[in-house]
Structures are given as structure tokens and as C-alpha cells.
Design an enzyme around this catalytic site. Structure first.
Site, PDB file in Angstrom:
ATOM      1  N   CYS A 161       0.824  -1.214   0.000  1.00 53.13           N
ATOM      2  CA  CYS A 161       0.000   0.000   0.000  1.00 53.13           C
ATOM      3  C   CYS A 161       0.854   1.258   0.000  1.00 53.13           C
ATOM      4  O   CYS A 161       0.584   2.203  -0.749  1.00 53.13           O
ATOM      5  CB  CYS A 161      -0.923  -0.003   1.211  1.00 53.13           C
ATOM      6  N   HIS A 165      -2.686   5.163   6.713  1.00 50.75           N
ATOM      7  CA  HIS A 165      -1.349   5.739   6.884  1.00 50.75           C
ATOM      8  C   HIS A 165      -1.397   7.207   6.456  1.00 50.75           C
ATOM      9  O   HIS A 165      -2.235   7.600   5.638  1.00 50.75           O
ATOM     10  CB  HIS A 165      -0.328   5.053   5.963  1.00 50.75           C
TER      11      HIS A 165
END
Lengths: 361, 361
Positions: free
Chosen positions: A140, A220
Site C-alpha cells: 500500500c 497511513h
């Protein structure tokens, strides 16, 4: 129709299965799971054929009221491409199974880079995967960094990237992970592995990355600095990123100050699981000092790699060009936020959850 | 003896009072508080004279069983120097009071830079404050950045600083603050105010800072990049920082992976309130790529400015040179960690809490 099997039906696997199922040129052969947990029941409800990833556990599925079609090797044999969504390291163990059936496979970013012929982000290197047997869809964070680097590199040239990745401690369901009330350099030694991983996509890129872990689960957040080769303005960079279908530039008036509101926005718009497949870049954060570009972006660790997995399948089967594949994936998954608060992807998708159609069959 | 009054007895004020009380060349006139809460009771227990910051509230103190010596202006009149530790913005309101008594004052970093004749970090610009009437001890983050920049600038020259500040959402006692389970760019626009604030100490420094807030309360963590003018090695930088009394370079074997263990270490060593007056730099994080230096450091927002406040008092009263003041502050407060797990500051301080001596009088 490209016949696709999904091995591993956890956080990534269930999303890949739904995304494949939603594509007009793909057919989901089925999904393989190690155990008949809640996710297995949802898969059955969606009409997906279930295979036992560990053949000896077939009776467990029967006990749980789930009719498994067979063992995982039957699914592999029946598929044109398998997407391996098993936990990091298990993919490597599974490769022999795919090889024995001559079934090409997509692996995830938790595997070592050498598991595939190519590491893959559609925006950056789609053509490198054309006809490849084994492709690794990168993690990711690497996907999120690559989607920003690609247009900057093309438009201005990149001298150096420096990124601090403020990472969520675990996914929402990973309730035994930490930290609680702490900010952990992770890894403590610098640079983190993310920079080298981005170099599997851009071999000549100068990039240093630093990682931390914090008590959050939703997304994140990257604090990104890119020293460009050209003098630019923040407005020009913003325009460039706004033109990217897999980058959502958050406009100031939306009142989105963090991952919580991003997820609210996605849920309100009816997105499956509140997924955010796009990099979410704060428009007002885009700043230029000399040739130093700065920005903040949030990366949804559970879903930003999903469109890449779908594109990898088309590249490997040479069934579409990059432009065709990205356009098809985006349209049928629903990728692309215009910044218009009225919805995502230009149409109301609030009544549509990929995969649910089959359940009504 | 320098007679010192402390106006405001919260997170910073109570620490400044203890630190002043521990110095051999200073006498604590007293502390002023707006209300007789738990901290007021502790101050009385320590033998500190209490003054009412709001004169009309004198009866409230009496009701709470605390004999206030008088109102804050009496303390200001009686002091050679006042340290203003009131909340951000209140210091500016108080300046007229100090001026009316011709009492020099130290303000905190939450005030605007122009409140003082000079913004102050002892390591960087002690001499600028010699004889000054009004000095601003800069914020915890600015102090932490300046302590690293000063030796790097002297030894190698600094071309540019880029820092991402991963900030605690609030102090442990600030239980109405957030975020919970989120990572917030804060401010979203780049750069944050921290860079300009560091330039109040180093006017010519090129520095860009980015701030985030996370669900943690113990310490801030800085992800720091400094492009140096010289080629250096990580080992040389480490040696340089290890020689700084207010930088604690965490050695690999100590098993300190975050702020939680840093606080445990400080508590185990008997430090008052588990304070960490030093920048806490992870030794293994110190890395050099070309002329780019990287490191992680943790900054204890409640205490790293305390030694600076003490040094500011000596500079303003011209009672000691920089070297003398820093050495005295460090010795009597207990600043300086050798990296030796047996203790802090070279001696066992586990039986000593600054300020408690007076309570036995």
C-alpha cells in the site's frame, strides 16, 4: 472472460474478489480460505464458490454449513490467473502450486520482490507486466508513493524523494497490535525498507524513507518531500495531481482533516467497506519552497492496492492496454473522486456494493 | 542569590519552580496560581510561598486551606526575575505588570516572538540574552530542533533542514484533547510555524517543517533530515551528539523503542515526574546518505525547556557565563544521560526530587 481465482480471503482477498467480480471481462472462479470464519460466510452469501486452502479442513467448512467446492488446487487448475492474497511469506510457499498448474499469479507486496518477474503499479510500469507469469503488486505505501512519483517524474523530473511514513499500528480488525499511546520509530534504523521497495518500480530513483507507527488504525499518512529538477508552482503540481484518476486531491472546503472524516466521506458515498482506493492528498498541503515540493497524503492500507491487482491481471493476460485497463478498472470499481462532495466517481454508487449482484442470482 | 518568582504553576511552572529551587545561586520567592487545585496543594507541601494570580480569588485559597502570601504583584515586586509560565497569550497580558515593577521576565514559547528582546535556547544563543529584560524561552519543539542544529551548524555547516514533527495530541493530563485513532496533518498547510520559530534562534537557517498530531500523550517524535555542507559519517555525527549534555543518544542495547520506555527509564532512575530534559536521539537511527543526515528524536514536551528557563535567568542577570550556567543547571537539576543504564547524570538521584528538601524545613 479471464477466469480468476483468489487464494486467501482476508483484508485484501475479499476486496480483490469483489473487484474482479465487478469487472466486465473477468469471471471469479472462486475464493480459497483456510477457515470458515465470518468472512467465509459473507463470501458464500455473495455467491462466491469456496475452496479449502488446506484440503484436510474440508470437513470444518461442512460443519460450519459451508459447502466447499473442493480444495485450492482445483481452483488453481481452473483459473487463468490466481491472485494470491495470503499473509506475507505464505505467497512464496504457494508459488510451487501455481507453477505446477502453469497458472500465472499475482502476489502481494509482503512477498520478497524476487517472487515475481516484475513489481507492479499500473500508473508507473503497466507495460513491464505484459505477458508476465508472476507479478508482485507492491504494498500500500509503495503504491501510494509510486502514484505520486510517476507524474512528477514525467512532468518535472525528480532529483530526490524524502518521505516520512506515519503508519497506522494495525488494521481495524487487528486488535492485538499496538502501539497504544506511543509514537514508535519503526524501523528505528534509517532508511526504512519502503524506499528500496519503491525502487523496484523506479530503479534509478533517489529516495530515502523513514517509518513510524502510531496508535491509529484507519489509514497511513505520508509526509512527503520531493526535490524536483524543475522550478514549479504549487498550483501547477496540484493541477497535475488532480488529473490523476487514482489521486484524490482534497479541497479545502470539504472539512476533511484526517482519516476519520475521509472514511466517513467514503461510507456516506456508499463505497464498499468505506474503501478509498485513491491516494488522498490534502490540496492545501501542497507547497513548494525552491525546488522542494511538500505534501501530506493519506493512504488506505486495506484498499489502495485493489485496482492495481485488477490491472495486473489484464497486463499478464495481455488483454488490454494500460489506458484501457485503468479506465475499465476505475469505471467498474468506482475509482475516481472529483472533489465534488455530491459523490464519488461521477455517479451515485450508494446502492451498489460490488459482488452483491451475484448473491441475488 | 537571584530572587525568582514563578507566575503560573501548571505543567511548565511547577517544573521551573522545582528547578529554580534546586539551584545554588537562586531563591524561589514564590509561585502564583489562579486557583487552589491539586498543584497548589503540592506547592504548599513543598514549602513554596503561594500568591494569588487573581487577587479577588484570595478567599478561595483560604477556603481550600491554603494561606496565600498575597497577590501576584507583591511577588513580582519582590523578585529579581519572574518566569511567566501562564498559558499561551496570557504572558503577553502580564507583561505590563512586570514592566510596572521593572522586573525582568522570562516568557514561554507560546507567546509571540516579539514579546521578548530575544528568543532563547542556551546551546545556540545564550550570549544574546545577557542583560536582556525580556526573554522568550522557545517551545519544546523549537528547543529540540535548535539543540541539534547548533552543533551540526558549528561542525559541518547546515544547508537545509526538513523536519516532520509527529506530535503528541495533548499532555497526559489534557484528557479532553484528541485525536483518538487518527493521524492529523496539523497544520494541514505546509510549512508549519515551527520552522519560522527556529529562525528566531538561527535567523539565516533554511528550514521547512511539517506537523502532525497523533493519539499519544507522552512525547513528540521528530523525523529529521539535515542536508549538511560537508560530507560526514553517521559515526562522526553520533560522536558529536553524544558530547552534548542536553542530547541523550539512546544506545541500541537499552531496548528503548519509544516514548513509553523512555519514560519508564526516567521513572526508574528516580527522575522527578519522569522528566526527560534532554533530546532523546535514537543512536541507530542516525544515518547519512550523501550529505543528507537523518535521525529520529523524542522530545518531552513537558520538560525539555526547563533547563533553558533556568539558564535564561542567569543570562538576564549576567550572573554567569554560558558554560558556567549550563554546567550549574545540569548539575543541580540532574541533566545529562551517559547512556549507562545504571543511572542518569552520573550519580544516583533516586532519592532526590528537586523541591522536596524545603518541605522538610
Amino acid at each position: 472472460m479471464i477466469r480468476v481465482g483468489v487464494n486467501g480471503y482476508g483484508t485484501i482477498g475479499k476486496r480483490v474478489a469483489d473487484a474482479v467480480d465487478a469487472q466486465p471481462d473477468m469471471e471469479l472462479v472462486g475464493v480459497a480460505k483456510t477457515q470458515p470464519n465470518f468472512e467465509a460466510h459473507t463470501a458464500v452469501q455473495r455467491g462466491y464458490s469456496m475452496y479449502a486452502a488446506i484440503p484436510e479442513r474440508m470437513p470444518l467448512f461442512a460443519e460450519a454449513g459451508i459447502d466447499a467446492e473442493g480444495a485450492v488446487d482445483e481452483m488453481v487448475a481452473d483459473a487463468d490467473v490466481v491472485v494470491d492474497c495470503t499473509p506475507s511469506g505464505i505467497g512464496a510457499d504457494n508459488k510451487a502450486l501455481y507453477e505446477s498448474h502453469d497458472t500465472p499469479a499475482v502476489f502481494q507486496g509482503g512477498e520478497d520482490a524476487d517472487i515475481g518477474d516484475v513489481s507492479f503499479v499500473a500508473r508507473a510500469n503497466y507495460d513491464d507486466a505484459l505477458g508476465a507469469d508472476y507479478v508482485r503488486a507492491v504494498s500500500c505505501n509503495t503504491t501510494g508513493l509510486s502514484r505520486i512519483v510517476a507524474p512528477l517524474e514525467e512532468e518535472y523530473g525528480v532529483e530526490k524523494v524524502r518521505a516520512t511514513l506515519v503508519r497506522r499500528g494495525g488494521d481495524p480488525g487487528q486488535n492485538s497490535r499496538g502501539p497504544i499511546n506511543d509514537i514508535l520509530p519503526d524501523p528505528i534504523d534509517i532508511p526504512s525498507h519502503h524506499g528500496p521497495d519503491v525502487r523496484t518500480i523506479f530503479p534509478d530513483l533517489k529516495i530515502d524513507t523513514l517509518g513510524l507507527k502510531v496508535p491509529a488504525t484507519l489509514m497511513h499518512v505520508h509526509s512527503l518531500n520531493v526535490t524536483l529538477e524543475d522550478d514549479v508552482t504549487a498550483a501547477h503540481v496540484r493541477q497535475l495531481l488532480e488529473a490523476e484518476s487514482r489521486v484524490f486531491v482534497i479541497s479545502e472546503g470539504m472539512g476533511i482533516d484526517g482519516a476519520g472524516k475521509l472514511k466517513d466521506f467514503a461510507h456516506d458515498a456508499g463505497r464498499p467497506r468505506g474503501d478509498l482506493w485513491e491516494n488522498c492528498v490534502w490540496g492545501e498541503s501542497i507547497a513548494v519552497e525552491g525546488r522542494d515540493l511538500y505534501l501530506f497524503q493519506a493512504i488506505h492500507q486495506e484498499s489502495d492496492v485493489i485496482p492495481e491487482n485488477v490491472d495486473a491481471i489484464r497486463a499478464m493476460t495481455e488483454s488490454a492496454s494500460k489506458a484501457e485497463s485503468v479506465a475499465t478498472t476505475d469505471e467498474y470499481l468506482g475509482v475516481g473522486i472529483t472533489g465534488d462532495p455530491s459523490g464519488f466517481g461521477g455517479e451515485d454508487r450508494s446502492d451498489r456494493v460490488p459482488g452483491t449482484e451475484l448473491a441475488d442470482d
